[in-house]
Design a protein around this motif. Structure first.
Motif, PDB file in Angstrom:
ATOM      1  N   LEU A   1       0.850  -1.184   0.000  1.00 50.19           N
ATOM      2  CA  LEU A   1       0.000   0.000   0.000  1.00 50.19           C
ATOM      3  C   LEU A   1       0.891   1.242   0.000  1.00 50.19           C
ATOM      4  CD1 LEU A   1      -2.921   1.202   0.336  1.00 50.19           C
ATOM      5  CD2 LEU A   1      -2.448   1.239   2.794  1.00 50.19           C
TER       6      LEU A   1
ATOM      7  N   GLY B   1       1.062   5.637  -0.804  1.00 47.45           N
ATOM      8  CA  GLY B   1       0.213   6.803  -0.567  1.00 47.45           C
ATOM      9  C   GLY B   1       1.044   7.887   0.074  1.00 47.45           C
TER      10      GLY B   1
ATOM     11  N   LYS C   1      -2.422   5.907   5.756  1.00 48.79           N
ATOM     12  CA  LYS C   1      -2.036   4.488   5.729  1.00 48.79           C
ATOM     13  C   LYS C   1      -2.006   3.902   7.148  1.00 48.79           C
ATOM     14  CE  LYS C   1       1.846   5.408   3.616  1.00 48.79           C
ATOM     15  NZ  LYS C   1       1.666   6.890   3.588  1.00 48.79           N
ATOM     16  N   SER C   2      -1.387   4.644   8.080  1.00 47.38           N
ATOM     17  CA  SER C   2      -1.313   4.125   9.455  1.00 47.38           C
ATOM     18  C   SER C   2      -2.700   4.098  10.093  1.00 47.38           C
ATOM     19  CB  SER C   2      -0.356   4.969  10.299  1.00 47.38           C
ATOM     20  OG  SER C   2       0.939   4.891   9.768  1.00 47.38           O
TER      21      SER C   2
ATOM     22  N   ASP D   1       3.635  -1.955   8.823  1.00 46.29           N
ATOM     23  CA  ASP D   1       3.617  -0.528   8.480  1.00 46.29           C
ATOM     24  C   ASP D   1       5.061  -0.039   8.385  1.00 46.29           C
ATOM     25  OD1 ASP D   1       2.793   2.031   8.004  1.00 46.29           O
ATOM     26  OD2 ASP D   1       1.715   2.295   9.895  1.00 46.29           O
TER      27      ASP D   1
ATOM     28  N   ALA E   1       2.461  -1.383   4.227  1.00 47.05           N
ATOM     29  CA  ALA E   1       2.449   0.034   3.847  1.00 47.05           C
ATOM     30  C   ALA E   1       3.880   0.513   3.754  1.00 47.05           C
ATOM     31  CB  ALA E   1       1.692   0.857   4.888  1.00 47.05           C
TER      32      ALA E   1
ATOM     33  N   ARG F   1      -2.946   1.712  -3.614  1.00 49.60           N
ATOM     34  CA  ARG F   1      -2.577   3.096  -3.346  1.00 49.60           C
ATOM     35  C   ARG F   1      -3.737   3.749  -2.599  1.00 49.60           C
ATOM     36  NH1 ARG F   1       0.695   7.116  -5.214  1.00 49.60           N
ATOM     37  NH2 ARG F   1      -0.399   8.942  -5.953  1.00 49.60           N
ATOM     38  N   LEU F   2      -3.397   4.505  -1.550  1.00 47.89           N
ATOM     39  CA  LEU F   2      -4.418   5.225  -0.781  1.00 47.89           C
ATOM     40  C   LEU F   2      -4.365   6.694  -1.185  1.00 47.89           C
ATOM     41  CD1 LEU F   2      -6.539   5.154   1.480  1.00 47.89           C
ATOM     42  CD2 LEU F   2      -4.694   5.548   3.109  1.00 47.89           C
TER      43      LEU F   2
ATOM     44  N   VAL G   1      -8.868   3.437  -1.494  1.00 46.26           N
ATOM     45  CA  VAL G   1      -7.813   2.565  -2.013  1.00 46.26           C
ATOM     46  C   VAL G   1      -8.111   2.218  -3.464  1.00 46.26           C
ATOM     47  CG1 VAL G   1      -6.864   0.225  -1.859  1.00 46.26           C
ATOM     48  CG2 VAL G   1      -7.120   1.610   0.211  1.00 46.26           C
TER      49      VAL G   1
END
Ligand SMILES: Nc1ncnc2c1ncn2[C@@H]1O[C@H](COP(=O)(O)OP(=O)(O)OP(=O)(O)O)[C@@H](O)[C@H]1O
Length: 214
Positions: A35, A37, A43-44, A155, A186, A201-202, A207
């Motif tokens: 992921l 972004g 993301k987190s 992450d 991420a 992708r965020l 997403v």
């Protein structure tokens, strides 16, 4: 392939700012998905909801077909958060062994093998505060991998690592997926995205299928 993690129309606001605006995603057993972004895109915040650490304002998060709970077992869902969360009162080896002990198993050679593979095999008797950030990050990854989780959420797992160490971490994440885990990572690191089976992708709270441009 079977979805291990499924999120549908997940929304989360902080104050008046909606950070997640209807996130849909699925990660199946055996998949290594990344992921991307921009910084601050959420993301987190999304990982916190996906791991049960935070609750969405609305929408569904399903782990193995069941609604995500606040404290999923390490065997179902292992998390490598951005802030590493090792227990400071336990040694590195005890930290890595903890998910195994929690399900009633005596730690096996797997604990030392994971530390060895991550290049921190000599540090098992040290306490987390005696390690560099990169070493702690690897210890936290070893702990997440130890119970062979069905879902692994990581992450920024390479954020504190040097170039030589990144492939070790990517190799273990890929292997976890090859052995059947659903792995979602991420990252801002292009090398991580290049290793993925699939990239997401965020952007603006949603997403989409991603590419290598972040
Ligand atoms: N608990 C919280 N309270 C208030 N705002 C929050 C909270 N958690 C996250 N945010 C806000 O949500 C947005 C997304 O933050 P998040 O940390 O998820 O971004 P990110 O994509 O992981 O960023 P980075 O790539 O820099 O780690 C930010 O604007 C942040 O300030």
């Amino acid at each position: 392939m079977r979805a291990v993690l499924r999120a549908h129309d997940v929304r989360r606001s902080f104050g008046t700012v909606e950070v997640l605006s209807g996130v849909d995603l699925e990660v199946s057993a055996g998949e290594f998905v990344t992921l991307a972004g921009p910084s601050g895109s959420g993301k987190s915040a999304l990982f916190a909801v996906l791991s049960g650490f935070d609750t969405a304002d609305s929408g569904d998060v399903l782990l193995l077909g069941e609604p995500m709970t606040e404290h999923p077992s390490w065997s179902d869902c292992a998390v490598l958060p951005q802030v590493m969360g090792l227990a400071d009162e336990l040694t590195v080896a005890e930290n890595v062994a903890l998910p195994l002990r929690l399900r009633g198993e005596e730690p096996t050679a797997r604990v030392q093998a994971l530390l060895d593979e991550l290049g921190i095999g000599a540090l098992g008797d040290r306490y987390p505060t005696e390690l560099s950030f990169g070493q702690r990050q690897r210890a936290a990854l070893a702990r997440a991998l130890a119970p062979r989780p069905r879902l692994l959420l990581a992450d920024e797992p390479t954020a504190h690592l040097d170039h030589a160490t990144v492939p070790l971490v990517l190799g273990l994440l890929r292997r976890a997926a090859d052995e059947g885990a659903a792995v979602l990572v991420a990252s801002h690191d292009e090398e991580v995205h290049e290793a993925a089976h699939r990239r997401l992708r965020l952007v603006e709270g949603r997403v989409t299928a991603g590419d290598l441009t972040r």
